[in-house]
Design a protein around this motif. Structure first.
Motif, PDB file in Angstrom:
ATOM      1  N   LEU A 196       0.831  -1.203   0.000  1.00  0.00           N
ATOM      2  CA  LEU A 196       0.000   0.000   0.000  1.00  0.00           C
ATOM      3  C   LEU A 196       0.870   1.260   0.000  1.00  0.00           C
ATOM      4  O   LEU A 196       0.549   2.241  -0.658  1.00  0.00           O
ATOM      5  CB  LEU A 196      -0.911  -0.009   1.238  1.00  0.00           C
ATOM      6  CG  LEU A 196      -1.896   1.145   1.369  1.00  0.00           C
ATOM      7  CD1 LEU A 196      -2.891   1.139   0.203  1.00  0.00           C
ATOM      8  CD2 LEU A 196      -2.644   1.070   2.698  1.00  0.00           C
ATOM      9  N   TYR A 197       1.981   1.217   0.710  1.00  0.00           N
ATOM     10  CA  TYR A 197       2.913   2.334   0.752  1.00  0.00           C
ATOM     11  C   TYR A 197       4.235   1.877   0.164  1.00  0.00           C
ATOM     12  O   TYR A 197       4.623   0.720   0.305  1.00  0.00           O
ATOM     13  CB  TYR A 197       3.148   2.795   2.201  1.00  0.00           C
ATOM     14  CG  TYR A 197       1.919   3.366   2.859  1.00  0.00           C
ATOM     15  CD1 TYR A 197       1.540   4.687   2.647  1.00  0.00           C
ATOM     16  CD2 TYR A 197       1.137   2.580   3.693  1.00  0.00           C
ATOM     17  CE1 TYR A 197       0.425   5.207   3.257  1.00  0.00           C
ATOM     18  CE2 TYR A 197       0.012   3.098   4.307  1.00  0.00           C
ATOM     19  CZ  TYR A 197      -0.335   4.414   4.078  1.00  0.00           C
ATOM     20  OH  TYR A 197      -1.448   4.927   4.685  1.00  0.00           O
ATOM     21  N   PRO A 198       4.979   2.773  -0.478  1.00  0.00           N
ATOM     22  CA  PRO A 198       6.288   2.362  -1.008  1.00  0.00           C
ATOM     23  C   PRO A 198       7.258   2.056   0.138  1.00  0.00           C
ATOM     24  O   PRO A 198       7.085   2.527   1.255  1.00  0.00           O
ATOM     25  CB  PRO A 198       6.739   3.579  -1.826  1.00  0.00           C
ATOM     26  CG  PRO A 198       5.973   4.731  -1.280  1.00  0.00           C
ATOM     27  CD  PRO A 198       4.668   4.172  -0.797  1.00  0.00           C
ATOM     28  N   THR A 199       8.262   1.271  -0.153  1.00  0.00           N
ATOM     29  CA  THR A 199       9.230   0.891   0.894  1.00  0.00           C
ATOM     30  C   THR A 199      10.002   2.107   1.405  1.00  0.00           C
ATOM     31  O   THR A 199      10.507   2.086   2.520  1.00  0.00           O
ATOM     32  CB  THR A 199      10.231  -0.145   0.353  1.00  0.00           C
ATOM     33  OG1 THR A 199      10.840   0.377  -0.825  1.00  0.00           O
ATOM     34  CG2 THR A 199       9.533  -1.450   0.065  1.00  0.00           C
ATOM     35  N   SER A 200      10.080   3.190   0.636  1.00  0.00           N
ATOM     36  CA  SER A 200      10.782   4.390   1.071  1.00  0.00           C
ATOM     37  C   SER A 200       9.913   5.288   1.954  1.00  0.00           C
ATOM     38  O   SER A 200      10.382   6.314   2.424  1.00  0.00           O
ATOM     39  CB  SER A 200      11.266   5.185  -0.132  1.00  0.00           C
ATOM     40  OG  SER A 200      10.143   5.585  -0.915  1.00  0.00           O
ATOM     41  N   PHE A 201       8.657   4.914   2.176  1.00  0.00           N
ATOM     42  CA  PHE A 201       7.758   5.709   3.020  1.00  0.00           C
ATOM     43  C   PHE A 201       8.347   5.764   4.428  1.00  0.00           C
ATOM     44  O   PHE A 201       8.553   4.736   5.061  1.00  0.00           O
ATOM     45  CB  PHE A 201       6.358   5.074   3.034  1.00  0.00           C
ATOM     46  CG  PHE A 201       5.325   5.896   3.739  1.00  0.00           C
ATOM     47  CD1 PHE A 201       4.880   7.097   3.212  1.00  0.00           C
ATOM     48  CD2 PHE A 201       4.792   5.463   4.944  1.00  0.00           C
ATOM     49  CE1 PHE A 201       3.923   7.844   3.864  1.00  0.00           C
ATOM     50  CE2 PHE A 201       3.832   6.212   5.605  1.00  0.00           C
ATOM     51  CZ  PHE A 201       3.395   7.406   5.053  1.00  0.00           C
ATOM     52  N   PRO A 202       8.647   6.979   4.942  1.00  0.00           N
ATOM     53  CA  PRO A 202       9.452   7.087   6.168  1.00  0.00           C
ATOM     54  C   PRO A 202       8.696   6.833   7.469  1.00  0.00           C
ATOM     55  O   PRO A 202       9.302   6.728   8.509  1.00  0.00           O
ATOM     56  CB  PRO A 202       9.955   8.524   6.126  1.00  0.00           C
ATOM     57  CG  PRO A 202       8.893   9.268   5.403  1.00  0.00           C
ATOM     58  CD  PRO A 202       8.347   8.297   4.379  1.00  0.00           C
ATOM     59  N   ASP A 249       5.752  -2.731   9.271  1.00  0.00           N
ATOM     60  CA  ASP A 249       6.894  -2.420  10.120  1.00  0.00           C
ATOM     61  C   ASP A 249       6.702  -2.987  11.527  1.00  0.00           C
ATOM     62  O   ASP A 249       5.588  -3.156  12.009  1.00  0.00           O
ATOM     63  CB  ASP A 249       7.069  -0.899  10.227  1.00  0.00           C
ATOM     64  CG  ASP A 249       7.307  -0.250   8.876  1.00  0.00           C
ATOM     65  OD1 ASP A 249       7.902  -0.910   8.020  1.00  0.00           O
ATOM     66  OD2 ASP A 249       6.884   0.905   8.697  1.00  0.00           O
ATOM     67  N   SER A 250       7.817  -3.235  12.167  1.00  0.00           N
ATOM     68  CA  SER A 250       7.801  -3.626  13.574  1.00  0.00           C
ATOM     69  C   SER A 250       7.727  -2.357  14.409  1.00  0.00           C
ATOM     70  O   SER A 250       8.553  -1.464  14.267  1.00  0.00           O
ATOM     71  CB  SER A 250       9.069  -4.406  13.916  1.00  0.00           C
ATOM     72  OG  SER A 250       9.235  -4.480  15.305  1.00  0.00           O
ATOM     73  N   LEU A 251       6.723  -2.277  15.252  1.00  0.00           N
ATOM     74  CA  LEU A 251       6.540  -1.089  16.073  1.00  0.00           C
ATOM     75  C   LEU A 251       7.728  -0.890  17.013  1.00  0.00           C
ATOM     76  O   LEU A 251       8.181   0.231  17.239  1.00  0.00           O
ATOM     77  CB  LEU A 251       5.241  -1.194  16.887  1.00  0.00           C
ATOM     78  CG  LEU A 251       4.881   0.020  17.720  1.00  0.00           C
ATOM     79  CD1 LEU A 251       4.716   1.248  16.837  1.00  0.00           C
ATOM     80  CD2 LEU A 251       3.629  -0.232  18.525  1.00  0.00           C
ATOM     81  N   ARG A 252       8.277  -1.981  17.522  1.00  0.00           N
ATOM     82  CA  ARG A 252       9.427  -1.892  18.427  1.00  0.00           C
ATOM     83  C   ARG A 252      10.628  -1.271  17.718  1.00  0.00           C
ATOM     84  O   ARG A 252      11.302  -0.390  18.237  1.00  0.00           O
ATOM     85  CB  ARG A 252       9.776  -3.277  18.962  1.00  0.00           C
ATOM     86  CG  ARG A 252      10.951  -3.264  19.909  1.00  0.00           C
ATOM     87  CD  ARG A 252      11.233  -4.658  20.435  1.00  0.00           C
ATOM     88  NE  ARG A 252      12.433  -4.708  21.217  1.00  0.00           N
ATOM     89  CZ  ARG A 252      12.530  -4.366  22.477  1.00  0.00           C
ATOM     90  NH1 ARG A 252      11.468  -3.933  23.113  1.00  0.00           N
ATOM     91  NH2 ARG A 252      13.669  -4.429  23.123  1.00  0.00           N
ATOM     92  N   HIS A 304      10.533   0.625  15.081  1.00  0.00           N
ATOM     93  CA  HIS A 304      10.200   2.000  14.726  1.00  0.00           C
ATOM     94  C   HIS A 304      10.422   2.936  15.920  1.00  0.00           C
ATOM     95  O   HIS A 304      11.055   3.991  15.786  1.00  0.00           O
ATOM     96  CB  HIS A 304       8.751   2.064  14.244  1.00  0.00           C
ATOM     97  CG  HIS A 304       8.298   3.438  13.857  1.00  0.00           C
ATOM     98  ND1 HIS A 304       8.740   4.062  12.710  1.00  0.00           N
ATOM     99  CD2 HIS A 304       7.471   4.314  14.463  1.00  0.00           C
ATOM    100  CE1 HIS A 304       8.197   5.252  12.617  1.00  0.00           C
ATOM    101  NE2 HIS A 304       7.415   5.433  13.677  1.00  0.00           N
ATOM    102  N   ILE A 305       9.944   2.553  17.100  1.00  0.00           N
ATOM    103  CA  ILE A 305      10.086   3.398  18.289  1.00  0.00           C
ATOM    104  C   ILE A 305      11.546   3.484  18.716  1.00  0.00           C
ATOM    105  O   ILE A 305      12.037   4.555  19.091  1.00  0.00           O
ATOM    106  CB  ILE A 305       9.188   2.876  19.425  1.00  0.00           C
ATOM    107  CG1 ILE A 305       7.727   3.120  19.047  1.00  0.00           C
ATOM    108  CG2 ILE A 305       9.523   3.542  20.742  1.00  0.00           C
ATOM    109  CD1 ILE A 305       6.729   2.543  20.004  1.00  0.00           C
ATOM    110  N   THR A 306      12.268   2.354  18.651  1.00  0.00           N
ATOM    111  CA  THR A 306      13.686   2.378  19.008  1.00  0.00           C
ATOM    112  C   THR A 306      14.458   3.309  18.085  1.00  0.00           C
ATOM    113  O   THR A 306      15.330   4.066  18.518  1.00  0.00           O
ATOM    114  CB  THR A 306      14.278   0.958  18.959  1.00  0.00           C
ATOM    115  OG1 THR A 306      13.524   0.121  19.823  1.00  0.00           O
ATOM    116  CG2 THR A 306      15.727   0.951  19.388  1.00  0.00           C
TER     117      THR A 306
END
Length: 185
Positions: free
Chosen positions: A149-155, A162-165, A167-169
């Protein structure tokens, strides 16, 4: 006299027995002040005794006048050794990342698929049965998004991709650390 007789071995002395106090009748703080003064234990023993003498005179004056007695001067706080506990012996270990989570998916950084209909545990089924939502709304409990749904470059964080862990780390080690550094701490 107590110390002279018991500790120094005095065996003869002339005293006025009418004016004598038993050592147990003397207040503990006054007894300590007297011992500090007689044995020269502290450098400010004379000043402490003078302060206490002024206090005792003021109490006598207050009793004569019928007024409230003045406040008693505070003595010196005793220097006691610091209490120690078993937890004081544990060496601190610096944390480089948040504590590990309990679930295997979170430990392995597997993204949550958000397919809630696939959760079939008996307790989950019992809670769903108690729900007051309509059957149509109860069927719409999946929040899955397609991975493309989103490109892999979507920041930003993408649910299901994505893994939320992680991402937060990453936020804490990059952007939040930079902001904290800008605050001067």
């Amino acid at each position: 006299l107590h110390h002279a007789i018991l500790e120094a071995g005095m065996d003869v002395g002339i005293v006025n027995a009418k004016e004598m106090l038993a050592i147990d009748e003397v207040e503990p703080d006054l007894r300590e002040l007297c011992e500090n003064l007689v044995f020269n234990k502290t450098a400010d023993a004379t000043d402490d005794m003078l302060e206490r003498s002024f206090y005792e005179r003021a109490v006598i004056e207050a009793k004569k006048k019928g007024t409230a007695p003045p406040r008693k001067p505070r003595g010196k706080m005793p220097k006691l050794p610091k209490m120690t506990f078993p937890c004081d012996d544990v060496k601190p270990v610096p944390a480089t990342e948040p504590p590990l989570p309990v679930s295997d998916a979170a430990r392995n950084h597997v993204p949550n698929p958000y397919l809630n209909t696939s959760l079939t545990h008996e307790k989950i089924q019992a809670i769903r049965a108690k729900s007051t939502l309509t059957a149509e709304k109860r069927a719409q409990i999946d929040y899955h998004q397609a991975a493309d749904l989103y490109p892999t470059s979507f920041p930003h964080f993408v649910r299901g991709r994505d893994s939320l862990r992680e991402h937060i780390t990453e936020l804490f080690t990059t952007q939040i650390a930079i902001y904290d550094g800008a605050m001067g701490t």
